[in-house]
Design a protein around this motif. Structure first.
Motif, PDB file in Angstrom:
ATOM      1  N   SER A  41      48.966  18.292  22.139  1.00 24.57           N
ATOM      2  CA  SER A  41      47.969  19.212  22.684  1.00 24.57           C
ATOM      3  C   SER A  41      47.613  20.312  21.697  1.00 24.57           C
ATOM      4  N   LEU A  42      48.559  20.733  20.875  1.00 20.16           N
ATOM      5  CA  LEU A  42      48.246  21.711  19.828  1.00 20.16           C
ATOM      6  C   LEU A  42      47.192  21.156  18.879  1.00 20.16           C
ATOM      7  N   GLN A  43      47.350  19.914  18.499  1.00 19.71           N
ATOM      8  CA  GLN A  43      46.387  19.296  17.590  1.00 19.71           C
ATOM      9  C   GLN A  43      45.016  19.146  18.252  1.00 19.71           C
ATOM     10  N   ALA A  44      45.019  18.891  19.545  1.00 20.53           N
ATOM     11  CA  ALA A  44      43.754  18.685  20.263  1.00 20.53           C
ATOM     12  C   ALA A  44      43.017  19.993  20.522  1.00 20.53           C
ATOM     13  N   THR A  45      43.751  21.063  20.787  1.00 20.83           N
ATOM     14  CA  THR A  45      43.116  22.308  21.242  1.00 20.83           C
ATOM     15  C   THR A  45      42.915  23.341  20.141  1.00 20.83           C
ATOM     16  N   HIS A  46      43.850  23.448  19.211  1.00 19.86           N
ATOM     17  CA  HIS A  46      43.767  24.438  18.135  1.00 19.86           C
ATOM     18  C   HIS A  46      42.558  24.131  17.258  1.00 19.86           C
ATOM     19  N   TYR A  47      41.817  25.165  16.894  1.00 19.25           N
ATOM     20  CA  TYR A  47      40.629  24.961  16.056  1.00 19.25           C
ATOM     21  C   TYR A  47      40.987  24.208  14.778  1.00 19.25           C
ATOM     22  N   ASN A  48      42.127  24.575  14.152  1.00 21.30           N
ATOM     23  CA  ASN A  48      42.572  23.878  12.949  1.00 21.30           C
ATOM     24  C   ASN A  48      44.068  24.127  12.785  1.00 21.30           C
ATOM     25  N   LEU A  49      44.879  23.307  13.430  1.00 14.81           N
ATOM     26  CA  LEU A  49      46.319  23.511  13.435  1.00 14.81           C
ATOM     27  C   LEU A  49      46.906  23.477  12.033  1.00 14.81           C
ATOM     28  N   PHE A  50      46.269  22.754  11.136  1.00 17.88           N
ATOM     29  CA  PHE A  50      46.828  22.564   9.799  1.00 17.88           C
ATOM     30  C   PHE A  50      46.113  23.417   8.743  1.00 17.88           C
ATOM     31  N   ALA A  51      45.502  24.517   9.189  1.00 13.01           N
ATOM     32  CA  ALA A  51      44.784  25.392   8.252  1.00 13.01           C
ATOM     33  C   ALA A  51      45.726  26.014   7.226  1.00 13.01           C
ATOM     34  N   PHE A  52      46.927  26.374   7.658  1.00 12.62           N
ATOM     35  CA  PHE A  52      47.869  27.059   6.774  1.00 12.62           C
ATOM     36  C   PHE A  52      49.137  26.261   6.526  1.00 12.62           C
TER      37      PHE A  52
END
Length: 469
Positions: A41-52
Motif C-alpha cells: 500500500s505504501l508503493q500504491a499510495t505514496h507519490y514516490n516511495l523511492f524518491a530518496f
C-alpha cells in the motif's frame, strides 16, 4: 490534574486507531499479513516511495524485517515499532506512523517510568533543555555526552528508524517534537537508573547518575507539547505581534472561525497604526492552505500561490478516502476519482487575491520560524519569502517547502494501525527543489526551545534600534 497531559497526548494523537487493545497480542500471521499490506500500500499510495531510497535496498529491508518475525505473537508497541522501521526508511516527513500513544498511556497507568531529561538537538550537539530528575547538579543547558557509556549521537541514530523525515536536521527536530524520554522508552523499554556524562559551561566533564521519573509526573511537569501554537495578538509600541494558531481545526465551522479571527485581528492592528507586523509560525504543525492563504492575503500586494508546481498521484485507497468526504463535486476531487489508479496528474488551483487595499496591512512584515515549523507553515514562510511579502526571522525550518505532502491516512486491516502518506509533490514558489528548509533572512537561534524567547526579543531589539537611528 495529574492526568491532564496524558489526555492531551490522546488528543494530539487522535489519528491513532484505538480499535486494537495494546495489551492483546497480535498473532505472527496477522503481523506478517499487515506487513505485506503495508509495503504494497505504501508503493500504491505514496507519490514516490523511492524518491530518496533505492528500491533494491527497500526490498532488502522489507525481507530482512519480515524474516526476523519468528515469535508467535507481538504486542501493539512491538508491532508499531516494526512498521515504523519500514515506513521511515522512505525518508519522507509526511510518510509516517505516529508515536504508539495507546501502549505508552497504558504503560503510564501501570506505573511506568521514563528517562528524566528532555533534550534539545542543536548544531551537532545535544543539550539538556529540562531536568525532571532529583539530581539537581545538572544545570539546564549542559551538554549531554553519553548515557550508560553510549555516545548520545549513537543513541540518536538508534531512534531515527522510529522517525520519518527527509534529513537528519528534521529527524532531530521530530525527536524533540515527540520527546526524547518517550522515544527512549520505545527503544529500550523500562529502566530506572542511568549513568550519564555531561559537559558543563566551563567545558568540565562530569560523570553522574539520574533516576527515572513516572510517566504521569513527566507528562504533567513538561506542561504540554512543543508544537502547540496559540492564538495571540500583542503590541510592542508600533509593532504588532500575531500568532494565528494552527492552520486547521476539528470544528465543523473551523475555517469560518479562523477567518473571523483574522478579520477582527487586522481591524485592531489597523486601529493601532502599527508600522511593523510580526507573524509567529514557530512550533506550528501547519494544516490547510485555505487558512494560511487567508492570513497572507492581509499583507500580500499581488495575487499569489503556495507552489510553482503541484501534482497528485491517485490510487484505489486515495479514492476510497476521497469518497468519504461530504462533498466530492469539486474539480480537485473529481480529478482524483476519474484518473486511473497510479496516475500522476498536475493540478493548478486559482491564485489567491489580497484583500482590498483599505483593509490591507501596508507596513513591514516579519515571519518568525524555527526548526519546529512544519508542513503548510513552512510552505507559507517560503511563499512569503519568495514573493517578498516579508522577511523571515529565526532559524532554518525542519520541514522543507519543496516536499511530498498533502498527507492522508488509511488503516491496516489486522492491527488497526493508521498509516499516513503523501499523495502530492509540491515545489516552492521560486522553483528551488533542494532538500533544505526555509532559511531565514535574519538568523536568530531558538536555543533550547524554552521560555527565553531569543527570536522575538532579538527582532524587537533590532526594530527598536532601527527606529532610534
Amino acid at each position: 490534574m495529574k492526568y491532564k497531559f496524558l489526555l492531551l497526548i490522546v488528543s494530539l494523537l487522535s489519528n491513532f486507531s484505538f480499535g486494537q487493545n495494546s495489551s492483546t497480542k497480535l498473532s505472527n500471521q496477522a503481523v506478517k499479513d499487515d506487513f505485506d499490506y503495508l509495503y504494497q500500500s505504501l508503493q500504491a499510495t505514496h507519490y514516490n516511495l523511492f524518491a530518496f531510497q533505492n528500491r533494491e535496498k527497500y526490498d532488502e529491508l522489507f525481507l530482512q524485517l519480515k524474516s526476523n518475525l519468528t515469535t508467535d505473537s507481538l504486542d501493539l508497541l512491538e508491532t508499531i515499532s516494526l512498521y515504523q522501521r519500514l515506513v521511515s526508511f522512505a525518508n519522507t516527513g509526511h510518510c509516517e506512523i505516529d508515536y504508539p500513544a495507546k501502549p505508552y498511556i497504558e504503560y503510564a497507568y501501570s506505573g511506568g517510568t521514563v528517562f528524566p531529561l528532555e533534550l534539545a538537538f542543536e548544531n551537532e550537539k545535544v543539550y539538556i533543555r529540562r531536568n525532571f530528575s532529583t539530581n539537581k547538579q545538572i544545570p539546564i543547558g549542559d551538554e549531554l555526552l553519553t548515557i550508560d557509556k553510549v555516545p548520545i549521537d549513537e543513541i540518536r541514530k538508534q531512534l531515527y528508524p522510529f522517525v520519518s523525515a527527509e534529513r537528519d536536521y528534521f529527524k532531530n527536530a521530530k525527536i524533540e517534537f515527540w520527546s526524547f524520554p518517550r522515544l527512549f522508552f520505545q527503544l529500550n523499554g523500562r529502566k530506572d537508573n542511568w549513568q550519564i556524562q555531561v559537559k558543563n559551561k566551563n567545558n568540565e566533564i562530569i560523570n553522574t547518575e539520574v533516576s527515572s521519573i513516572s510517566v504521569m509526573d513527566y507528562e504533567t511537569n513538561r506542561n504540554g507539547e512543543i508544537v502547540n501554537p496559540k492564538k495571540a495578538l500583542k503590541f510592542y509600541g508600533d509593532v504588532a505581534y500575531l500568532n494565528a494558531g494552527q492552520f486547521g481545526s476539528n470544528e465543523a465551522n473551523g475555517e469560518k472561525l479562523f477567518k473571523n479571527f483574522i478579520d477582527s485581528t487586522f481591524t485592531v492592528i489597523k486601529e493601532h497604526n502599527a508600522k511593523n507586523l510580526i507573524i509567529d509560525l514557530r512550533n506550528n504543525p501547519g494544516g490547510h492552505n485555505a487558512y494560511s492563504d487567508y492570513l497572507i492575503s492581509y499583507f500580500a500586494n499581488k495575487p499569489f500561490k503556495w507552489y510553482s508546481e503541484f501534482s497528485v498521484k491517485t490510487s484505489k485507497i486515495l479514492k476510497e478516502h476521497t469518497t468519504l468526504q461530504a462533498d466530492t463535486t469539486d474539480e480537485y476531487s473529481r480529478n482524483i476519482l476519474r484518473n486511473p489508479d497510479g496516475q500522476i496528474f498536475k493540478y493548478d488551483f486559482p491564485p489567491h487575491n489580497p484583500v482590498e487595499k483599505s483593509k490591507r496591512f501596508n507596513g513591514k512584515v516579519y515571519i518568525l520560524v524555527n526548526r519546529q515549523t512544519y508542513s503548510m507553515a513552512a510552505v507559507s514562510a517560503a511563499l512569503i519569502q519568495d514573493y517578498k511579502f516579508g522577511k523571515i526571522v529565526g532559524e532554518e525550518t525542519g520541514d522543507v517547502p519543496t516536499l511530498y505532502a498533502s498527507q492522508f491516512s488509511y488503516t491496516l486491516p489486522k492491527s488497526g494501525i493508521i498509516v499516513k502518506v503523501p499523495k502530492s509533490y509540491i515545489v516552492r514558489v521560486n522553483g528551488n527543489k533542494k532538500l533544505e528548509g526555509v532559511k531565514p533572512d535574519i538568523y536568530i537561534q531558538d536555543h533550547l526551545l524554552d521560555e527565553k524567547d531569543e527570536i522575538l526579543n532579538g527582532l524587537i531589539i533590532r526594530l527598536e534600534e532601527t527606529t532610534n537611528r
